[in-house]
Design an enzyme around this catalytic site. Structure first.
Site, PDB file in Angstrom:
ATOM      1  N   GLN A  15      -4.513 -46.497  -0.049  1.00  0.00           N
ATOM      2  CA  GLN A  15      -5.244 -47.277   0.951  1.00  0.00           C
ATOM      3  C   GLN A  15      -6.745 -46.995   0.910  1.00  0.00           C
ATOM      4  O   GLN A  15      -7.494 -47.485   1.743  1.00  0.00           O
ATOM      5  CB  GLN A  15      -4.680 -47.066   2.356  1.00  0.00           C
ATOM      6  CG  GLN A  15      -4.864 -45.679   2.933  1.00  0.00           C
ATOM      7  CD  GLN A  15      -4.008 -45.478   4.164  1.00  0.00           C
ATOM      8  OE1 GLN A  15      -2.770 -45.520   4.108  1.00  0.00           O
ATOM      9  NE2 GLN A  15      -4.639 -45.261   5.308  1.00  0.00           N
ATOM     10  N   GLY A  17      -5.176 -37.912  20.026  1.00  0.00           N
ATOM     11  CA  GLY A  17      -4.622 -39.259  19.823  1.00  0.00           C
ATOM     12  C   GLY A  17      -3.280 -39.182  19.110  1.00  0.00           C
ATOM     13  O   GLY A  17      -2.295 -39.808  19.523  1.00  0.00           O
ATOM     14  N   HIS A  18      -3.231 -38.395  18.042  1.00  0.00           N
ATOM     15  CA  HIS A  18      -1.966 -38.210  17.312  1.00  0.00           C
ATOM     16  C   HIS A  18      -0.912 -37.563  18.230  1.00  0.00           C
ATOM     17  O   HIS A  18       0.256 -37.963  18.231  1.00  0.00           O
ATOM     18  CB  HIS A  18      -2.163 -37.293  16.105  1.00  0.00           C
ATOM     19  CG  HIS A  18      -3.098 -37.813  15.056  1.00  0.00           C
ATOM     20  ND1 HIS A  18      -4.313 -37.244  14.804  1.00  0.00           N
ATOM     21  CD2 HIS A  18      -2.987 -38.845  14.188  1.00  0.00           C
ATOM     22  CE1 HIS A  18      -4.911 -37.893  13.811  1.00  0.00           C
ATOM     23  NE2 HIS A  18      -4.130 -38.870  13.424  1.00  0.00           N
ATOM     24  N   SER A  30     -10.921 -39.691  16.478  1.00  0.00           N
ATOM     25  CA  SER A  30     -10.651 -40.066  15.093  1.00  0.00           C
ATOM     26  C   SER A  30     -10.877 -38.848  14.217  1.00  0.00           C
ATOM     27  O   SER A  30     -11.819 -38.080  14.458  1.00  0.00           O
ATOM     28  CB  SER A  30     -11.602 -41.185  14.670  1.00  0.00           C
ATOM     29  OG  SER A  30     -11.582 -41.335  13.268  1.00  0.00           O
TER      30      SER A  30
HETATM   31  P1  AMP Z   1      -4.505 -41.572  11.069  1.00  0.00           P
HETATM   32  O1  AMP Z   1      -4.103 -40.147  10.890  1.00  0.00           O
HETATM   33  O2  AMP Z   1      -5.962 -41.735  11.402  1.00  0.00           O
HETATM   34  O3  AMP Z   1      -4.036 -42.452   9.949  1.00  0.00           O
HETATM   35  O4  AMP Z   1      -3.758 -42.093  12.361  1.00  0.00           O
HETATM   36  C1  AMP Z   1      -2.373 -41.958  12.515  1.00  0.00           C
HETATM   37  C2  AMP Z   1      -1.937 -42.714  13.738  1.00  0.00           C
HETATM   38  O5  AMP Z   1      -2.662 -42.217  14.873  1.00  0.00           O
HETATM   39  C3  AMP Z   1      -2.260 -44.213  13.669  1.00  0.00           C
HETATM   40  O6  AMP Z   1      -1.166 -44.943  14.224  1.00  0.00           O
HETATM   41  C4  AMP Z   1      -3.497 -44.354  14.497  1.00  0.00           C
HETATM   42  O7  AMP Z   1      -3.637 -45.625  15.088  1.00  0.00           O
HETATM   43  C5  AMP Z   1      -3.240 -43.300  15.565  1.00  0.00           C
HETATM   44  N1  AMP Z   1      -4.500 -42.891  16.193  1.00  0.00           N
HETATM   45  C6  AMP Z   1      -5.643 -42.498  15.579  1.00  0.00           C
HETATM   46  N2  AMP Z   1      -6.604 -42.251  16.484  1.00  0.00           N
HETATM   47  C7  AMP Z   1      -6.063 -42.493  17.697  1.00  0.00           C
HETATM   48  C8  AMP Z   1      -6.543 -42.419  19.036  1.00  0.00           C
HETATM   49  N3  AMP Z   1      -7.792 -42.051  19.317  1.00  0.00           N
HETATM   50  N4  AMP Z   1      -5.705 -42.738  20.042  1.00  0.00           N
HETATM   51  C9  AMP Z   1      -4.427 -43.119  19.780  1.00  0.00           C
HETATM   52  N5  AMP Z   1      -3.894 -43.200  18.544  1.00  0.00           N
HETATM   53  C10 AMP Z   1      -4.708 -42.903  17.519  1.00  0.00           C
END
Ligand code: AMP
Length: 283
Positions: A61, A36-37, A185
């Site tokens: 947060q 996702g990242h 995630s």
């Molecule tokens: P995080 O590291 O969880 O704070 O996420 C960093 C960025 O990655 C945020 O903009 C999230 O929305 C995005 N993100 C997390 N999981 C996914 C996913 N499965 N698909 C797309 N973007 C994601």
């Protein structure tokens, strides 16, 4: 890929890139990267000359009872993944550098921040808005890329940027999923093997709800019952934090589906609190 941790250095580096008329796209993350990242980094790569990824587990947060200390971390793997995805600069500051001991300034979008996840995580979005503002101030990006998985976060950031006239364009990336439909995630790492095998039922429940909506069930409460019963049947140990049908911009709850809406959910499963969402249509 250049790795920077000092605030002064990232500021000066970005200032000099701007002087050279380079455009900058920022991808804020909390590390423990997954596909996702990476998809956001690739999107950033298409947009700007320079891609900066921040890797920072933002303490403000997290409430004291949340998972700040347990948050998964793998620095070496993240370095390899960001570099392979085409990142130019990885910014990984220390919390002590990002926050002065007597830090006292906050950025908030209170109306949107108190809804949905804000009900169980009342300080969460204040922390998100504050750290994102700090990153924007340090880096002065032309673009910043956020995932639709964190749907409420994306709406709040867009509102913050609009209302405070921030000079950055927000780009949204689609939700990237595992083969079985589970939204990727970093927190999926908390799931036991059994929980991991059941977690895709969250997505399946949302797909069922979307299908029922398309076939004429437009009442929000009835759709919530369909989702809740499905989850109870397939993941009895899960606890639904919320399931809400909302307006996609205002995030306000809708009683009846007109054309389209977003259904957002948060589900506790073992040590994880998983969120997901789906766009549903009435026809
Ligand atoms: P995080 O590291 O969880 O704070 O996420 C960093 C960025 O990655 C945020 O903009 C999230 O929305 C995005 N993100 C997390 N999981 C996914 C996913 N499965 N698909 C797309 N973007 C994601």
């Amino acid at each position: 890929m250049k790795i920077v941790s000092e605030l002064k250095e990232i500021k000066e580096l970005c200032k000099s890139l701007k002087k050279q008329e380079k455009t900058i796209a920022l991808v804020p993350t909390m590390g423990f990267l997954h596909a996702g990242h990476i998809s956001l980094i690739k999107k950033a790569r298409e947009k700007a000359n320079i891609v900066i990824v921040s890797r920072f587990v933002n303490p403000t947060q997290f409430a004291p009872n949340e998972d700040l200390d347990a948050y998964p971390n793998d620095r070496e793997r993240d370095h390899k993944a960001t570099s392979e995805a085409g990142t130019d600069i990885l910014f990984e500051p220390l919390a002590t550098a990002m926050y002065n001991e007597n830090h006292g300034a906050w950025v908030e979008v209170p109306e949107l921040g108190k809804l949905l996840c804000g009900q169980t995580r009342p300080i969460h979005f204040r922390g998100v808005c504050t750290v994102v503002t700090k990153l924007f101030n340090l880096i002065q990006p032309d673009f910043a890329v956020f995932g639709k998985k964190d749907f409420q976060q994306l709406a709040i950031i867009r509102r913050m940027v609009r209302d405070l006239n921030m000079n950055v364009e927000i780009i949204a990336g689609d939700i990237i999923r595992e083969d079985d439909g589970l939204a990727m995630s970093s927190r999926n790492a908390y799931l036991t093997k059994e929980e991991r095998s059941l977690a895709p039922f969250i997505r399946k429940g949302l797909l069922l709800l979307a299908e029922k909506a398309k076939n004429g069930e437009h009442n929000a409460n009835s759709l919530y019952v369909i989702f809740s019963q499905f989850i109870q049947e397939h993941i009895p140990q899960a606890r639904i934090d919320y399931v809400k049908m909302i307006d996609k911009d205002e995030l306000t709850e809708l009683e009846n589906l007109k054309d389209c809406a977003v259904v957002a959910v948060a589900v506790y499963l073992g040590k994880a609190r998983l969120i997901d969402n789906i766009l549903i249509e009435s026809k």
